[in-house]
Design a protein around this motif. Structure first.
Motif, PDB file in Angstrom:
ATOM      1  N   TYR A   1       0.853  -1.187   0.000  1.00 16.50           N
ATOM      2  CA  TYR A   1       0.000   0.000   0.000  1.00 16.50           C
ATOM      3  C   TYR A   1       0.890   1.238   0.000  1.00 16.50           C
ATOM      4  N   MET A   2       0.650   2.124  -0.931  1.00 12.97           N
ATOM      5  CA  MET A   2       1.448   3.352  -1.004  1.00 12.97           C
ATOM      6  C   MET A   2       0.668   4.523  -0.430  1.00 12.97           C
ATOM      7  N   GLY A   3       1.356   5.332   0.369  1.00 16.13           N
ATOM      8  CA  GLY A   3       0.742   6.536   0.903  1.00 16.13           C
ATOM      9  C   GLY A   3       0.526   7.570  -0.202  1.00 16.13           C
ATOM     10  N   LYS A   4      -0.042   8.689   0.153  1.00 21.21           N
ATOM     11  CA  LYS A   4      -0.415   9.713  -0.834  1.00 21.21           C
ATOM     12  C   LYS A   4       0.781  10.200  -1.638  1.00 21.21           C
ATOM     13  N   GLU A   5       1.884  10.532  -0.967  1.00 24.08           N
ATOM     14  CA  GLU A   5       3.041  11.088  -1.670  1.00 24.08           C
ATOM     15  C   GLU A   5       3.733  10.037  -2.530  1.00 24.08           C
ATOM     16  N   MET A   6       3.873   8.830  -2.003  1.00 24.75           N
ATOM     17  CA  MET A   6       4.518   7.769  -2.770  1.00 24.75           C
ATOM     18  C   MET A   6       3.659   7.378  -3.967  1.00 24.75           C
ATOM     19  N   ALA A   7       2.340   7.353  -3.777  1.00 25.00           N
ATOM     20  CA  ALA A   7       1.440   7.009  -4.876  1.00 25.00           C
ATOM     21  C   ALA A   7       1.533   8.034  -6.000  1.00 25.00           C
ATOM     22  N   ALA A   8       1.712   9.318  -5.653  1.00 27.15           N
ATOM     23  CA  ALA A   8       1.827  10.371  -6.665  1.00 27.15           C
ATOM     24  C   ALA A   8       3.096  10.178  -7.497  1.00 27.15           C
TER      25      ALA A   8
ATOM     26  N   PRO B   1       1.113  -3.351 -10.761  1.00 28.22           N
ATOM     27  CA  PRO B   1       0.500  -2.199 -10.103  1.00 28.22           C
ATOM     28  C   PRO B   1      -1.018  -2.269 -10.167  1.00 28.22           C
ATOM     29  N   ASP B   2      -1.668  -1.738  -9.134  1.00 27.74           N
ATOM     30  CA  ASP B   2      -3.122  -1.698  -9.077  1.00 27.74           C
ATOM     31  C   ASP B   2      -3.527  -0.422  -8.349  1.00 27.74           C
ATOM     32  N   GLY B   3      -3.621   0.667  -9.100  1.00 27.74           N
ATOM     33  CA  GLY B   3      -3.946   1.951  -8.494  1.00 27.74           C
ATOM     34  C   GLY B   3      -2.827   2.407  -7.576  1.00 27.74           C
ATOM     35  N   ASP B   4      -3.162   2.646  -6.294  1.00 26.00           N
ATOM     36  CA  ASP B   4      -2.143   3.076  -5.337  1.00 26.00           C
ATOM     37  C   ASP B   4      -1.550   1.883  -4.585  1.00 26.00           C
TER      38      ASP B   4
END
Length: 601
Positions: free
Chosen positions: A301-308, A538-541
């Protein structure tokens, strides 16, 4: 017989796998704190169903794993444990809670289980623990294990075992006699090394020692009280990834909360900006034993900043052409990887470390971080084939041969921007190592080149190989890899794809120099394992990863197959042990001397 409470609970965690189950789903997870860094879940109910339905019993287990005498002894101990009041049919959780600086000794390991009968459990502890001293605190009871500096606490329905984790006192967790640790047989204890320490300890008033001990006990009693009365929002279950993991109902589960570890003070060297980047990141893995295979599903699971950052430059698929042109039908395994190197740069820049990195690179090579990242595209593949074990003559002892594994292989890395790559190859760091001949770079040192693997370095691809013939075949692109059915389609579109043929590897294990017992075990391994695959997409975030180990027998549950293999191997080793003892007894048997009287002359 020496046994501690910690051993009892550890035995319960391990042995719960072998019991039948019909109990309700427990809720022990409500005693796991939100700041737990690592949590392991053992779903005894599901595991036991898979074993019991195939006729696996404790009698079979003990009779197979141990000699008759020790089996009877262990079975008696197991029966006592069954009647201890512990619910051996429920979930068992092992949690590592990291908090405070290491020097503060606030981190701990906890084991959480259910009780069927608290009175029976108390009686069991009283019987098993010689220095049993029961204490009561609010709505729970506890005992303190002086030798382990650990706490066993329980309510009417739940039992907790809390053991402080002290990195500076590893011998506390190591088996007795472990080399290199203080207090073992191989190294003198502190008292042995420093006699003054004994005098110092003897001079310490008993009252002061008692006060220190009391403070330690109170600390962990307070922690147990905290865990027993966690509010819902204070539990790990309040974290969505952990809650989803539990809902999967897997045979086993693993949960990692990096943020809890970073924020605990255990890793003081991690920059604050990196901690900020990792906010909201979690890792989970569920493991299931199915018919003919073991399946592990992981989620990052990636947090907001990592997902961006990942959304901007992380979604990349492996280049199947780099794999498919490998010229062999006898593939042992491969690993393909696709990662946009610019993502690494974005991560470094987000932590504010890019200036430091550029300063270091410039001083050593005259390059910048962007030069390196632009020089490579982030597509790489490693492929191996024709694995075997051959006899090779020792270069140091002519005429002496030994078995060595050998295989053909290719490693290939795709080059990125040509200008950046040429700048790297011409930098002070590499210009003395490589020289350009036509459109290729070759090793400048002939002696180094003679001992290096076959290689081809151009502004399009860096390729290394086990031999020049294979390298040229691969570069010619006329080969066509032959993979087992379904493997190519499975890894297609993934960012990581891997495969290993366990059957081909195990069948090449030489048996000629093995003893009979080892031959039997190796033969059973050869009959057990088939292959394994790894896929990450990958699957979204999130990034989802699936690892599958396939067994040859597709009709029987994999847990049962591993259990049967373990018991059969144990029987073989028990027979070897008995045979060795018989030989030893015969060698050291003392013959009876016969005294013959000399005739009188």
């Amino acid at each position: 017989m020496k046994r501690t409470i910690s051993k009892v609970l550890l035995a319960a965690v391990s042995a719960a796998v072998f019991l039948s189950s019909c109990s309700k789903t427990p809720d022990e997870s409500k005693h796991i704190p939100k700041n737990a860094g690592i949590v392991v879940d053992l779903n005894a109910k599901q595991l036991t169903q898979k074993l019991v339905t195939n006729g696996i019993t404790m009698d079979k287990f003990f009779s197979a794993m141990q000699s008759e005498d020790s089996s009877s002894k262990t079975m008696k101990e197991w029966k006592e444990l069954e009647n201890s009041g512990l619910d051996l049919k429920s979930h068992f959780f092992v949690s590592f809670v990291f908090q405070g600086q290491p020097s503060e000794h606030k981190s701990y390991l906890s084991m959480t289980g259910s009780l069927q009968d608290a009175a029976k459990f108390e009686a069991y502890l009283k019987k098993e623990k010689k220095d049993f001293s029961l204490k009561t605190e609010k709505d729970f009871k506890y005992i303190w294990e002086e030798d382990k500096h650990a706490l066993v606490a329980w309510t009417n329905s739940t039992v907790l075992y809390i053991s402080p984790v002290d990195p500076s006192d590893l011998n506390k967790y190591a088996p007795a006699g472990t080399p290199g640790l203080p207090g073992t047989d191989d190294e003198p204890s502190i008292e042995d090394a420093n006699p003054a320490a004994i005098d110092s300890a003897a001079a310490t008033p008993v009252a002061l020692l008692a006060t220190a001990d009391d403070a330690e006990v109170k600390t962990w009693v307070a922690e147990a009280d905290h865990l027993f009365h966690l509010k819902k929002e204070e539990t790990a279950g309040a974290l969505e990834p952990f809650a989803k993991l539990l809902k999967e109902g897997a045979d086993m589960g693993v949960f990692v909360n990096p943020e809890a570890i970073y924020n605990s003070g255990q890793l003081t060297m991690i920059p604050a900006n990196f901690k900020k980047l990792m906010e909201g990141s979690f890792y989970t893995a569920s493991i299931n034993f199915e018919k003919g295979k073991v399946v592990a599903n992981g989620i990052q699971y990636m947090g907001k900043e990592m997902a961006a950052i990942f959304k901007k430059s992380g979604k990349k698929e492996i280049d199947l052409d780099m794999l498919k042109k490998y010229p062999s039908s006898d593939v042992t395994g491969f690993l393909s990887y696709a990662l946009d190197f610019q993502m690494i740069g974005e991560i470094i820049k987000s932590t504010g470390m890019d200036g430091l990195v550029n300063m270091f690179l410039s001083s050593k090579s005259g390059l910048t971080m962007d030069d390196l990242l632009n020089a490579f595209e982030g597509q790489l593949v490693y492929i191996a084939s024709d694995f075997s074990v051959v006899k090779k003559e020792s270069p140091y002892f002519p005429g002496e041969f030994k078995d060595e594994p050998t295989a053909k292989w290719i490693f290939s890395l795709k080059v990125g921007k040509k200008e950046a790559f040429e700048k790297v190859m011409n930098s002070p760091m590499l210009k003395e190592v490589f020289q350009k001949e036509g459109d290729r770079y070759v090793l400048a040192n002939p002696a180094l080149a003679a001992n290096a693997p076959a290689m081809s370095i151009t502004d399009k691809m860096i390729t290394l190989g086990s031999d020049s013939v294979l390298l040229q075949q691969y570069l010619g692109g006329k080969g066509a890899i032959k993979l087992p059915e379904g493997v190519e389609s499975k890894v297609k579109g993934s960012m990581i794809g891997g495969y290993i043929d366990l059957e081909k590897i195990t069948k090449n294990i030489p048996l000629d120099k093995q003893e009979e017992e080892e031959k039997t075990i190796i033969t059973k391994v050869q009959a057990l394992l088939k292959d394994a695959t790894l896929v990450s997409k990958p699957d979204g975030d999130k990034i989802r990863t699936e690892a599958v180990m396939n067994l040859k027998n597709k009709d029987e549950n994999s847990l049962v197959q591993f259990f049967n293999f373990a018991t059969e191997a144990a029987k073989v080793m028990e027979a070897k042990k008995a045979r060795s003892k018989a030989i030893e007894d015969s060698l050291f048997a003392t013959p009876v001397d016969t005294v013959v009287a000399e005739p009188v002359h």
